[in-house]
Enzyme design. Structure first.
Site, PDB file in Angstrom:
ATOM      1  N   ARG A 141      13.890  -8.819   5.725  1.00  0.00           N
ATOM      2  CA  ARG A 141      13.218  -9.396   6.899  1.00  0.00           C
ATOM      3  C   ARG A 141      13.181 -10.919   6.734  1.00  0.00           C
ATOM      4  O   ARG A 141      12.399 -11.440   5.938  1.00  0.00           O
ATOM      5  CB  ARG A 141      11.801  -8.842   7.022  1.00  0.00           C
ATOM      6  CG  ARG A 141      11.061  -9.334   8.271  1.00  0.00           C
ATOM      7  CD  ARG A 141       9.640  -8.811   8.305  1.00  0.00           C
ATOM      8  NE  ARG A 141       9.601  -7.375   8.181  1.00  0.00           N
ATOM      9  CZ  ARG A 141       8.575  -6.692   7.663  1.00  0.00           C
ATOM     10  NH1 ARG A 141       7.518  -7.316   7.210  1.00  0.00           N
ATOM     11  NH2 ARG A 141       8.625  -5.377   7.580  1.00  0.00           N
ATOM     12  N   HIS A 168      10.151  -7.413   1.532  1.00  0.00           N
ATOM     13  CA  HIS A 168      11.206  -7.377   2.559  1.00  0.00           C
ATOM     14  C   HIS A 168      11.830  -8.766   2.732  1.00  0.00           C
ATOM     15  O   HIS A 168      13.037  -8.883   2.926  1.00  0.00           O
ATOM     16  CB  HIS A 168      10.636  -6.906   3.898  1.00  0.00           C
ATOM     17  CG  HIS A 168      10.408  -5.427   3.960  1.00  0.00           C
ATOM     18  ND1 HIS A 168      11.436  -4.515   4.095  1.00  0.00           N
ATOM     19  CD2 HIS A 168       9.272  -4.689   3.920  1.00  0.00           C
ATOM     20  CE1 HIS A 168      10.937  -3.288   4.131  1.00  0.00           C
ATOM     21  NE2 HIS A 168       9.624  -3.363   4.022  1.00  0.00           N
ATOM     22  N   ASP A 175      12.643   0.348   4.016  1.00  0.00           N
ATOM     23  CA  ASP A 175      11.851   1.438   4.590  1.00  0.00           C
ATOM     24  C   ASP A 175      12.840   2.482   5.057  1.00  0.00           C
ATOM     25  O   ASP A 175      13.764   2.168   5.823  1.00  0.00           O
ATOM     26  CB  ASP A 175      11.028   0.946   5.783  1.00  0.00           C
ATOM     27  CG  ASP A 175      10.037  -0.139   5.395  1.00  0.00           C
ATOM     28  OD1 ASP A 175       9.577  -0.146   4.232  1.00  0.00           O
ATOM     29  OD2 ASP A 175       9.729  -0.978   6.254  1.00  0.00           O
ATOM     30  N   GLU A 232       2.302   4.035   1.728  1.00  0.00           N
ATOM     31  CA  GLU A 232       3.408   4.144   2.693  1.00  0.00           C
ATOM     32  C   GLU A 232       4.538   4.964   2.073  1.00  0.00           C
ATOM     33  O   GLU A 232       5.264   4.464   1.216  1.00  0.00           O
ATOM     34  CB  GLU A 232       3.937   2.742   3.058  1.00  0.00           C
ATOM     35  CG  GLU A 232       2.895   1.847   3.694  1.00  0.00           C
ATOM     36  CD  GLU A 232       3.431   0.438   3.993  1.00  0.00           C
ATOM     37  OE1 GLU A 232       4.594   0.147   3.657  1.00  0.00           O
ATOM     38  OE2 GLU A 232       2.673  -0.342   4.568  1.00  0.00           O
ATOM     39  N   HIS A 235       8.186   3.228   2.149  1.00  0.00           N
ATOM     40  CA  HIS A 235       8.459   1.884   1.619  1.00  0.00           C
ATOM     41  C   HIS A 235       8.805   1.920   0.131  1.00  0.00           C
ATOM     42  O   HIS A 235       8.061   2.454  -0.678  1.00  0.00           O
ATOM     43  CB  HIS A 235       7.236   0.997   1.834  1.00  0.00           C
ATOM     44  CG  HIS A 235       7.378  -0.386   1.265  1.00  0.00           C
ATOM     45  ND1 HIS A 235       7.718  -1.479   2.031  1.00  0.00           N
ATOM     46  CD2 HIS A 235       7.250  -0.845  -0.010  1.00  0.00           C
ATOM     47  CE1 HIS A 235       7.791  -2.555   1.256  1.00  0.00           C
ATOM     48  NE2 HIS A 235       7.500  -2.181   0.008  1.00  0.00           N
TER      49      HIS A 235
END
Ligand SMILES: [Zn+2]
Length: 253
Positions: A141, A168, A175, A232, A235
């Protein structure tokens, strides 16, 4: 970057106040640990707290990025593609995410080369051993996209502040979920980005099938150097190499 109007901050404050018992989304410490401290009362929260709110009054994400998209440097980045057998379903490149806004200009999955190499081995092992495939929700990201997320939801309970960054934004986190050989999602107990205790690895009330699917994903990821976080199931971040936060943005043409 644009400036939010005061009314928008008030709206966000009200939304986030009513969601304040929800677990943290991306508020992860850097370096070795990605563990997030969750308050004890987390077991009492309503599972899909955030999706019950409408975010329609929140402004559109900023259109111009401070970092200009540029071709990937193949020494720094490796792209995972559908040609290699991955199913790409990058939620932040669509409006199908918790902000209901498109954050990425287009859907591409880049990772640091060391992490991408292991993901290809994981893809092979899951296919050979179980006949399973991989659906990818998010990869690297870029810093400017993290900024877009922050502009929409400027609260560290839900989004990592851009200057802190998440795994990220280092190109080391992914993910993902498992699919059967026809590409249908296996039951993991909750959807991606589900903010509730049912998304935790330790949630005991899931069916045996859910527990088995999660165990297969987790044990395979761990075998190849990826670590999980408690809250999560989707993740994972690569532990065997570290990188700084990065601002590079992939091109869309
Ligand atoms: Zn993630």
């Amino acid at each position: 970057m644009h400036t939010l109007k005061p009314q928008v901050y008030i709206l966000l404050f009200l939304i986030l106040q009513s969601c304040k018992e929800a677990p943290k989304l991306e508020n992860k410490p850097t370096k070795n640990s990605e563990k997030t401290e969750i308050p004890e009362n987390i077991e009492n929260i309503v599972p899909d707290t955030i999706s019950k709110h409408t975010l329609t009054d929140i402004p559109e994400p900023t259109k111009s990025l401070p970092a200009k998209p540029a071709k990937a440097n193949s020494k720094s980045w490796s792209e995972l593609t559908s040609n290699e057998g991955f199913i790409l379903d990058l939620k932040y490149a669509s409006t199908d995410n918790f902000t209901k806004k498109q954050i990425y200009d287009c859907a591409r999955c880049y990772m640091r080369p060391e992490a991408a190499e292991q993901l290809r081995l994981i893809r092979d092992e899951l296919k050979e051993k179980y006949g399973y495939g991989i659906r990818i929700f998010d990869c690297y990201r870029p810093g400017p996209y993290q900024q877009r997320l922050w502009d929409i939801v400027p609260d560290p309970n839900y989004v990592t502040p851009p200057n802190k960054g998440s795994m990220h934004s280092r190109g080391l986190a992914i993910d993902l979920t498992l699919t059967d050989k026809s590409g249908r999602d296996l039951d993991m107990g909750t959807p991606f980005d589900f903010f509730g205790k049912e998304a935790h690895h330790g949630y005991a009330a899931h069916t045996d099938a859910v527990k088995r699917h999660r165990w297969i994903l987790r044990s395979t990821m761990e075998k190849y150097g990826f670590g999980s976080i408690r809250t999560e199931w989707w993740h994972y971040s690569f532990k065997n190499k570290s990188y700084a936060l990065d601002q590079w943005v992939w091109p869309c043409e």
